[in-house]
Design an enzyme around this catalytic site. Structure first.
Site, PDB file in Angstrom:
ATOM      1  N   ASP A  51       0.826  -1.209   0.000  1.00 57.36           N
ATOM      2  CA  ASP A  51       0.000   0.000   0.000  1.00 57.36           C
ATOM      3  C   ASP A  51       0.855   1.251   0.000  1.00 57.36           C
ATOM      4  OD1 ASP A  51      -2.209   1.580   0.036  1.00 57.36           O
ATOM      5  OD2 ASP A  51      -2.981   0.893   1.955  1.00 57.36           O
TER       6      ASP A  51
ATOM      7  N   HIS B  61      -7.571  -1.470   8.843  1.00 55.08           N
ATOM      8  CA  HIS B  61      -6.621  -0.869   7.912  1.00 55.08           C
ATOM      9  C   HIS B  61      -7.010   0.612   7.805  1.00 55.08           C
ATOM     10  CE1 HIS B  61      -4.036  -0.856   4.220  1.00 55.08           C
ATOM     11  NE2 HIS B  61      -4.808   0.184   3.945  1.00 55.08           N
TER      12      HIS B  61
ATOM     13  N   HIS C 104      -6.368   4.812   7.224  1.00 56.61           N
ATOM     14  CA  HIS C 104      -5.644   5.906   6.586  1.00 56.61           C
ATOM     15  C   HIS C 104      -5.862   7.169   7.411  1.00 56.61           C
ATOM     16  CE1 HIS C 104      -4.550   4.188   2.481  1.00 56.61           C
ATOM     17  NE2 HIS C 104      -5.142   3.184   3.115  1.00 56.61           N
TER      18      HIS C 104
ATOM     19  N   CYS D 136      -4.500   4.902  -2.366  1.00 52.12           N
ATOM     20  CA  CYS D 136      -5.078   4.008  -3.364  1.00 52.12           C
ATOM     21  C   CYS D 136      -5.145   4.712  -4.716  1.00 52.12           C
ATOM     22  CB  CYS D 136      -6.483   3.570  -2.926  1.00 52.12           C
ATOM     23  SG  CYS D 136      -7.313   2.524  -4.152  1.00 52.12           S
TER      24      CYS D 136
ATOM     25  N   ASN E 164      -1.394   6.017   4.654  1.00 51.97           N
ATOM     26  CA  ASN E 164      -1.822   5.132   5.723  1.00 51.97           C
ATOM     27  C   ASN E 164      -1.490   5.741   7.076  1.00 51.97           C
ATOM     28  OD1 ASN E 164      -2.402   2.250   4.395  1.00 51.97           O
ATOM     29  ND2 ASN E 164      -0.681   3.168   3.321  1.00 51.97           N
TER      30      ASN E 164
END
Length: 299
Positions: free
Chosen positions: A13, A203, A205, A236, A245
């Protein structure tokens, strides 16, 4: 003492949205440094179209170079072709990825959510037959850049189907970093109602500066698995407005200050973070990256 498992996602990522493509040997060197720092769970890359995401074209090479490393190495898969590539590369753990929202699913996977889930069912069967451990990630589990807030029941339904496919862990992704703690609480509760026996991960951000608050909320809800990227790198390519992130260095520091064990050496992370900045050619976004040195009294 409370313990959490942090999965380092900088190689996947973190690098997938960068303008530069980091050489394979640099990725492997970084991975080994992270493992030396205490990271025990690491995303090595993703098996996706090299045309759409050229930064991930060497995932198989990275995985092979790290074979035998004392860490769980995850790779992401969206299609049966990707699943076969993962098996051929010797993958031991794969994360299946699907978007809870149709808008992001079409942008990211080329098909609406229902069709993407049908496709992943074949992947899960293929991976299971090959003895590969399967986890899952639900993108836009909270907010979609195209469709707005995600309905809790929709996220819960998607997570439940992934559980029925055999996912050992289901990770809920705040893909554009727009989730708020109250929303996270509602959606985690809805998912748990549908999937009571499968561990959940987050997960996160940090687009709107809420990642630490959401991590703390998740911790209070009993979540003990968190994804993070060194230096706050990442985003993304198919989610407008998504930024980095939650930073591994910041999250480790935050957890340690609260007496929560990660098993990761924050001092070693700082050195590795500087190497990442040099590799991508720009300043990183973590709070700690802006501090010349952490005062001794706070270490």
């Amino acid at each position: 003492m409370t313990e959490v498992l942090l999965t380092e996602v900088v190689l996947r990522d973190g690098l997938q949205d960068e303008a530069v493509t980091v050489p394979t040997h640099e990725k492997v060197r970084l991975a080994r440094g992270l493992i030396d720092a205490g990271v025990r769970s690491l995303e090595a890359g993703s098996f996706v179209s090299a045309r759409r995401v050229p930064q991930m074209a060497d995932t198989g090479e990275v995985l092979r170079a790290l074979a035998g490393a004392p860490a769980t190495l995850h790779t992401l898969v969206f299609t049966e072709r990707g699943a076969r590539q993962a098996i051929d590369a010797g993958a031991k753990s794969v994360r299946l990825v699907v978007s809870a929202s149709d808008g992001h699913s079409v942008a990211n996977a080329g098909v609406p959510t229902a069709a993407a889930l049908d496709r992943l069912a074949g992947c899960a069967e293929l991976l299971g037959s090959a003895g590969v451990a399967v986890e899952a990630s639900v993108a836009t589990a909270f907010v979609c850049p195209f469709d707005g807030d995600t309905d809790p029941d929709r996220t819960a339904d998607v997570a439940a189907r992934l559980g029925r496919m055999g996912a050992r862990v289901v990770h809920l992704a705040d893909t554009i970093g727009a989730a708020r703690p109250s929303q996270l609480r509602t959606i985690v509760s809805a998912v748990r109602d549908e999937l009571p026996d499968v561990p959940l991960g987050l997960h996160l951000h940090n687009t709107y500066g809420l990642a630490a608050a959401n991590a703390w909320e998740g911790l209070g809800l009993g979540i003990r698995r968190f994804d993070a990227a060194l230096g706050g790198l990442g985003g993304c390519p198919f989610a407008p407005g998504a930024s980095g992130n939650v930073a591994t260095d910041d999250l480790v520091d935050f957890f340690h200050r609260e007496g929560i064990a990660t098993g990761i050496d924050g001092g070693k992370l700082a050195t590795l973070r500087d190497q990442v900045g040099l590799a991508v050619g720009h300043r990183l976004n973590s709070a700690l990256s802006a501090i010349p040195a952490v005062p001794a009294a706070l270490r």
